[in-house]
Design a protein around this motif. Sequence first.
Motif, PDB file in Angstrom:
ATOM      1  N   ALA A  59       0.816  -1.223   0.000  1.00  0.00           N
ATOM      2  CA  ALA A  59       0.000   0.000   0.000  1.00  0.00           C
ATOM      3  C   ALA A  59       0.845   1.265   0.000  1.00  0.00           C
ATOM      4  O   ALA A  59       0.338   2.354  -0.302  1.00  0.00           O
ATOM      5  N   SER A  60       2.143   1.146   0.325  1.00  0.00           N
ATOM      6  CA  SER A  60       3.017   2.318   0.372  1.00  0.00           C
ATOM      7  C   SER A  60       3.667   2.630  -0.970  1.00  0.00           C
ATOM      8  O   SER A  60       4.286   3.678  -1.128  1.00  0.00           O
ATOM      9  N   VAL A  61       3.520   1.702  -1.926  1.00  0.00           N
ATOM     10  CA  VAL A  61       4.091   1.934  -3.261  1.00  0.00           C
ATOM     11  C   VAL A  61       3.236   2.969  -3.987  1.00  0.00           C
ATOM     12  O   VAL A  61       2.035   2.784  -4.156  1.00  0.00           O
ATOM     13  N   GLU A  62       3.850   4.060  -4.403  1.00  0.00           N
ATOM     14  CA  GLU A  62       3.109   5.141  -5.049  1.00  0.00           C
ATOM     15  C   GLU A  62       3.249   5.119  -6.570  1.00  0.00           C
ATOM     16  O   GLU A  62       2.321   5.484  -7.282  1.00  0.00           O
ATOM     17  N   ASP A  63       4.406   4.740  -7.059  1.00  0.00           N
ATOM     18  CA  ASP A  63       4.617   4.716  -8.511  1.00  0.00           C
ATOM     19  C   ASP A  63       5.800   3.805  -8.816  1.00  0.00           C
ATOM     20  O   ASP A  63       6.658   3.566  -7.957  1.00  0.00           O
ATOM     21  N   ILE A 100       4.371  -5.195  -9.733  1.00  0.00           N
ATOM     22  CA  ILE A 100       4.447  -4.367  -8.523  1.00  0.00           C
ATOM     23  C   ILE A 100       3.288  -3.368  -8.505  1.00  0.00           C
ATOM     24  O   ILE A 100       2.633  -3.161  -7.479  1.00  0.00           O
ATOM     25  N   ARG A 101       3.017  -2.749  -9.649  1.00  0.00           N
ATOM     26  CA  ARG A 101       1.899  -1.799  -9.724  1.00  0.00           C
ATOM     27  C   ARG A 101       0.578  -2.482  -9.394  1.00  0.00           C
ATOM     28  O   ARG A 101      -0.242  -1.944  -8.624  1.00  0.00           O
ATOM     29  N   GLU A 102       0.350  -3.662  -9.975  1.00  0.00           N
ATOM     30  CA  GLU A 102      -0.915  -4.373  -9.748  1.00  0.00           C
ATOM     31  C   GLU A 102      -1.091  -4.728  -8.281  1.00  0.00           C
ATOM     32  O   GLU A 102      -2.182  -4.584  -7.719  1.00  0.00           O
ATOM     33  N   ARG A 103      -0.022  -5.167  -7.638  1.00  0.00           N
ATOM     34  CA  ARG A 103      -0.134  -5.550  -6.227  1.00  0.00           C
ATOM     35  C   ARG A 103      -0.373  -4.330  -5.341  1.00  0.00           C
ATOM     36  O   ARG A 103      -1.125  -4.404  -4.368  1.00  0.00           O
ATOM     37  N   SER A 104       0.274  -3.221  -5.675  1.00  0.00           N
ATOM     38  CA  SER A 104       0.071  -2.015  -4.865  1.00  0.00           C
ATOM     39  C   SER A 104      -1.347  -1.480  -5.037  1.00  0.00           C
ATOM     40  O   SER A 104      -1.987  -1.061  -4.061  1.00  0.00           O
ATOM     41  N   GLU A 105      -1.865  -1.503  -6.257  1.00  0.00           N
ATOM     42  CA  GLU A 105      -3.241  -1.053  -6.488  1.00  0.00           C
ATOM     43  C   GLU A 105      -4.240  -1.963  -5.783  1.00  0.00           C
ATOM     44  O   GLU A 105      -5.230  -1.493  -5.216  1.00  0.00           O
ATOM     45  N   SER A 106      -3.985  -3.252  -5.801  1.00  0.00           N
ATOM     46  CA  SER A 106      -4.863  -4.196  -5.114  1.00  0.00           C
ATOM     47  C   SER A 106      -4.853  -3.957  -3.613  1.00  0.00           C
ATOM     48  O   SER A 106      -5.897  -4.012  -2.955  1.00  0.00           O
ATOM     49  N   GLU A 119      -3.156  -0.304   5.167  1.00  0.00           N
ATOM     50  CA  GLU A 119      -2.482   0.879   5.686  1.00  0.00           C
ATOM     51  C   GLU A 119      -1.126   1.071   5.006  1.00  0.00           C
ATOM     52  O   GLU A 119      -0.348   0.130   4.856  1.00  0.00           O
ATOM     53  N   ALA A 120      -0.850   2.308   4.598  1.00  0.00           N
ATOM     54  CA  ALA A 120       0.435   2.645   3.988  1.00  0.00           C
ATOM     55  C   ALA A 120       1.406   3.031   5.091  1.00  0.00           C
ATOM     56  O   ALA A 120       1.369   4.148   5.618  1.00  0.00           O
ATOM     57  N   THR A 121       2.256   2.114   5.472  1.00  0.00           N
ATOM     58  CA  THR A 121       3.223   2.351   6.542  1.00  0.00           C
ATOM     59  C   THR A 121       4.613   2.610   5.945  1.00  0.00           C
ATOM     60  O   THR A 121       4.879   2.235   4.799  1.00  0.00           O
ATOM     61  N   PRO A 122       5.493   3.246   6.704  1.00  0.00           N
ATOM     62  CA  PRO A 122       6.840   3.543   6.167  1.00  0.00           C
ATOM     63  C   PRO A 122       7.621   2.274   5.827  1.00  0.00           C
ATOM     64  O   PRO A 122       7.414   1.215   6.424  1.00  0.00           O
ATOM     65  N   ALA A 123       8.520   2.428   4.887  1.00  0.00           N
ATOM     66  CA  ALA A 123       9.393   1.312   4.516  1.00  0.00           C
ATOM     67  C   ALA A 123      10.396   1.049   5.633  1.00  0.00           C
ATOM     68  O   ALA A 123      10.713   1.930   6.435  1.00  0.00           O
ATOM     69  N   ARG A 124      10.873  -0.189   5.680  1.00  0.00           N
ATOM     70  CA  ARG A 124      11.893  -0.567   6.669  1.00  0.00           C
ATOM     71  C   ARG A 124      13.173  -0.928   5.925  1.00  0.00           C
ATOM     72  O   ARG A 124      13.166  -1.743   5.010  1.00  0.00           O
ATOM     73  N   VAL A 125      14.273  -0.300   6.346  1.00  0.00           N
ATOM     74  CA  VAL A 125      15.570  -0.524   5.697  1.00  0.00           C
ATOM     75  C   VAL A 125      16.542  -1.109   6.715  1.00  0.00           C
ATOM     76  O   VAL A 125      16.639  -0.613   7.838  1.00  0.00           O
ATOM     77  N   SER A 126      17.233  -2.152   6.324  1.00  0.00           N
ATOM     78  CA  SER A 126      18.235  -2.755   7.204  1.00  0.00           C
ATOM     79  C   SER A 126      19.505  -3.023   6.411  1.00  0.00           C
ATOM     80  O   SER A 126      19.468  -3.237   5.193  1.00  0.00           O
ATOM     81  N   TRP A 127      20.634  -2.993   7.107  1.00  0.00           N
ATOM     82  CA  TRP A 127      21.910  -3.262   6.465  1.00  0.00           C
ATOM     83  C   TRP A 127      22.076  -4.756   6.234  1.00  0.00           C
ATOM     84  O   TRP A 127      21.583  -5.577   7.004  1.00  0.00           O
ATOM     85  N   SER A 128      22.797  -5.083   5.180  1.00  0.00           N
ATOM     86  CA  SER A 128      23.109  -6.477   4.878  1.00  0.00           C
ATOM     87  C   SER A 128      24.435  -6.822   5.559  1.00  0.00           C
ATOM     88  O   SER A 128      25.514  -6.563   5.029  1.00  0.00           O
ATOM     89  N   TYR A 129      24.322  -7.391   6.761  1.00  0.00           N
ATOM     90  CA  TYR A 129      25.537  -7.685   7.517  1.00  0.00           C
ATOM     91  C   TYR A 129      26.353  -8.805   6.878  1.00  0.00           C
ATOM     92  O   TYR A 129      27.580  -8.853   7.035  1.00  0.00           O
ATOM     93  N   ASP A 130      25.676  -9.693   6.143  1.00  0.00           N
ATOM     94  CA  ASP A 130      26.427 -10.747   5.463  1.00  0.00           C
ATOM     95  C   ASP A 130      27.322 -10.161   4.375  1.00  0.00           C
ATOM     96  O   ASP A 130      28.487 -10.548   4.231  1.00  0.00           O
ATOM     97  N   SER A 131      26.799  -9.180   3.621  1.00  0.00           N
ATOM     98  CA  SER A 131      27.607  -8.540   2.587  1.00  0.00           C
ATOM     99  C   SER A 131      28.753  -7.738   3.196  1.00  0.00           C
ATOM    100  O   SER A 131      29.878  -7.752   2.689  1.00  0.00           O
TER     101      SER A 131
END
Length: 204
Positions: free
Chosen positions: A81-85, A161-167, A174-186
């Motif tokens: 739901a948070s995907v806008e475009d 991605i567009r179809e799933r966000s529109e659905s 609810e459009a909630t903020p994205a969650r970003v985490s570091w790739s500790y393995d990389s």
Amino acid sequence: MKQTYRAKTGFVLGWVWLAFVAFNVWDLIAHYNGKPSLVALAVLGALTALVYVIALRPATVFTEAGLVGRNPFRTTFVPWASVEDVTVSHSINVHHSGEQELRLWTPMSSARERARAQRRGMPKQERRGRFSAEPTLSRGEQAAAEAFAGKTHADWVGDQIRERSESARRRDEEATPARVSWSYDSIAMVAVAVALAIAAIVIA
């Protein structure tokens, strides 16, 4: 149910490289001859870390809850739901949560793939020569060909991605903020690669 999209060529070549490295590590250990073997092992380790970060780790994952973009050093989760475009050029760019943008590392579209897709989208009489013949397609194959006409794999994933966000928005999710985490393995792999490179220099 999860769906995972990768750069198939890079992923396959990455595993081929791992097989190559495994054989060479065994050979170097079996025929150990001091500093040259240590330097070769260090170089193989450093290159393997880079292959993992660039070719094996990146992936675009669809989950029930949202989109997961696994890039070399970060993992970003964006609720549908948070995907806008979504825009697709060389890469898939997902605009979300206002001004934020997630650039997916895979799948990407090269200029050659885009040219092939454009040829597929041309009318048949423009694509085939006077003496060329095309095989007869089944109804399912014809539907698939029409769905992909003029599109690269990246274009198709962008559409999904567009179809799933529109659905999700139609279901009033609810459009909630994205969650970003570091790739500790990389990060660990790169740290090991740097350490091996330094060791190779010192040993040499």
